[in-house]
Design a protein around this motif. Structure first.
Motif, mmCIF file in Angstrom:
data_model
loop_
_atom_site.group_PDB
_atom_site.id
_atom_site.type_symbol
_atom_site.label_atom_id
_atom_site.label_comp_id
_atom_site.label_asym_id
_atom_site.label_seq_id
_atom_site.Cartn_x
_atom_site.Cartn_y
_atom_site.Cartn_z
ATOM 1 N N GLN A 24 0.852 -1.188 0.000
ATOM 2 C CA GLN A 24 0.000 0.000 0.000
ATOM 3 C C GLN A 24 0.889 1.240 0.000
ATOM 4 O O GLN A 24 2.079 1.163 0.328
ATOM 5 N N THR A 25 0.309 2.351 -0.376
ATOM 6 C CA THR A 25 1.033 3.625 -0.372
ATOM 7 C C THR A 25 0.298 4.630 0.498
ATOM 8 O O THR A 25 -0.928 4.542 0.667
ATOM 9 N N LEU A 26 1.038 5.559 1.033
ATOM 10 C CA LEU A 26 0.454 6.700 1.738
ATOM 11 C C LEU A 26 1.203 7.955 1.292
ATOM 12 O O LEU A 26 2.418 8.055 1.477
ATOM 13 N N PHE A 27 0.469 8.866 0.684
ATOM 14 C CA PHE A 27 1.050 10.126 0.245
ATOM 15 C C PHE A 27 0.518 11.247 1.137
ATOM 16 O O PHE A 27 -0.692 11.446 1.255
ATOM 17 N N ALA A 28 1.422 11.946 1.760
ATOM 18 C CA ALA A 28 1.054 13.095 2.591
ATOM 19 C C ALA A 28 1.553 14.359 1.922
ATOM 20 O O ALA A 28 2.476 14.319 1.101
ATOM 21 N N GLN A 29 0.948 15.470 2.283
ATOM 22 C CA GLN A 29 1.379 16.767 1.762
ATOM 23 C C GLN A 29 1.741 17.682 2.920
ATOM 24 O O GLN A 29 1.227 17.539 4.031
ATOM 25 N N ILE A 30 2.618 18.622 2.618
ATOM 26 C CA ILE A 30 2.936 19.649 3.604
ATOM 27 C C ILE A 30 1.643 20.363 3.994
ATOM 28 O O ILE A 30 0.894 20.822 3.136
ATOM 29 N N GLY A 31 1.372 20.439 5.278
ATOM 30 C CA GLY A 31 0.147 21.065 5.748
ATOM 31 C C GLY A 31 -0.928 20.083 6.159
ATOM 32 O O GLY A 31 -1.952 20.481 6.735
ATOM 33 N N ASP A 32 -0.721 18.793 5.883
ATOM 34 C CA ASP A 32 -1.714 17.789 6.265
ATOM 35 C C ASP A 32 -1.807 17.613 7.780
ATOM 36 O O ASP A 32 -2.852 17.212 8.303
ATOM 37 N N TYR A 33 -0.719 17.873 8.492
ATOM 38 C CA TYR A 33 -0.676 17.639 9.937
ATOM 39 C C TYR A 33 -0.280 18.919 10.670
ATOM 40 O O TYR A 33 0.476 19.745 10.146
ATOM 41 N N ASP A 34 -0.795 19.035 11.879
ATOM 42 C CA ASP A 34 -0.415 20.155 12.733
ATOM 43 C C ASP A 34 0.928 19.833 13.378
ATOM 44 O O ASP A 34 1.040 18.922 14.208
#
Length: 315
Positions: A103-113
């Motif tokens: 599986q893959t997980l793509f996150a972006q800058i700003g997704d998390y505090d």
């Protein structure tokens, strides 16, 4: 008229105590002894009949089932890379994962505090997010957006993380931070013990491509790394220097660490010979391309993109 005087108090005790005052005290003492003996007997019975220590202290978190075997995590930063380049990165990860049931997980800058921490800490939070979303995954592999997977034949769980394979890859009694850290990897660690696989670059550990084995230790490792103290501390390289700190000064982390050659999962398109990409390597990276502009990575990686697409299509 004469009144009777009260009896005078004397400091001399009577020649004996009346029988009625001694027996109740004696009975109480005997009852205490009997009670204590009974408690001791019950404690003995408990010790003999209680479950074994291994069953009594069984881990509360069940072992992952290995579904999926691996989650590939990448953070996409559209302020550093072009849209076209990042679309190619996503395509690369998705094709590789599809071939092996990952599986893959793509996150972006700003997704998390990040609570004011530098944006580069997004990678660590994304790893924790992957463990939460895929609790049955065996491994989580973080690979940043500065590179591509080049060899679809290699499997993480088989060609890197299998204990017998790690026994041949890991460096023992090796300085954790190059070139001459006084803290070294343990000599007695075996592949079966390893929960974290890292590589080194010229001047330190690399947080651009690393693998964590899912489990309670992984949770502890990521929570330690994400400690607010480290996120707020003014490390020159933010999460990378925080990583170097915790694995050197926390024996619980160091005991589960394996350092492998850079080419195992972190080859450079250009760089020192010991880390320079060769055909058959798992990964190729362009670590400095984003510093020269968003289009630079797209240009520098063009030949490698054509190569991985050709190899993936043939596999």
């Amino acid at each position: 008229m004469h009144f009777a005087l009260p009896p005078r108090k004397t400091s001399q005790p009577p020649p004996y105590l009346p029988r009625s005052t001694r027996l109740p005290g004696l009975r109480r003492s005997r009852l205490k002894l009997i009670a204590l003996a009974g408690l001791a007997f019950l404690a003995f019975i408990y010790l003999v009949t209680r479950p074994s220590s291994s069953a009594h202290h069984a881990p509360s978190r069940r072992a992952p089932k290995g579904n999926p075997p691996v989650v590939v995590v990448t953070v996409l930063d559209y302020s550093k890379y072009s849209n076209a380049y990042l679309q190619t990165v996503k395509e690369n990860r998705e094709q590789y994962a599809k071939k092996h049931g990952y599986q893959t997980l793509f996150a972006q800058i700003g997704d998390y505090d990040l609570h004011g921490a530098p944006f580069s800490w997004t990678a660590v939070v994304a790893m924790r997010d992957a463990l939460s979303k895929f609790p049955d995954a065996s491994y989580v592999w973080y690979l940043d957006a500065s590179g591509f997977i080049m060899n679809p034949k290699l499997k993480i769980e088989q060609d890197i993380m299998a204990p017998a394979r790690l026994d041949t890859l890991m460096k023992k009694e090796f300085p954790v931070v190059p070139p001459d850290s006084i803290i070294k990897t343990f000599s007695h660690t075996t592949g079966q013990d390893v929960d974290l696989v890292l590589t080194q670059e010229m001047d330190g550990l690399s947080a651009a491509s690393f693998i964590v084995k899912n489990g309670e230790w992984a949770q502890f490792f990521l929570e330690t790394w994400l400690d607010p103290l480290y996120r707020s501390y003014n490390f020159q390289k933010a999460e990378t220097h925080a990583l170097e700190h915790i694995v050197q000064w926390h024996p619980t982390l160091l005991s589960r660490l394996a350092i492998v050659d850079q080419r195992v999962l972190n080859s450079y398109a250009k760089g020192p010979k010991q880390g320079e990409y060769k055909d058959g390597d798992l990964v190729v990276r362009f670590p400095d391309c984003a510093a020269s502009g968003a289009k630079t990575c797209e240009i520098e990686s063009q030949a490698f993109v054509q190569a991985w697409r050709r190899v993936f299509a043939a596999y």
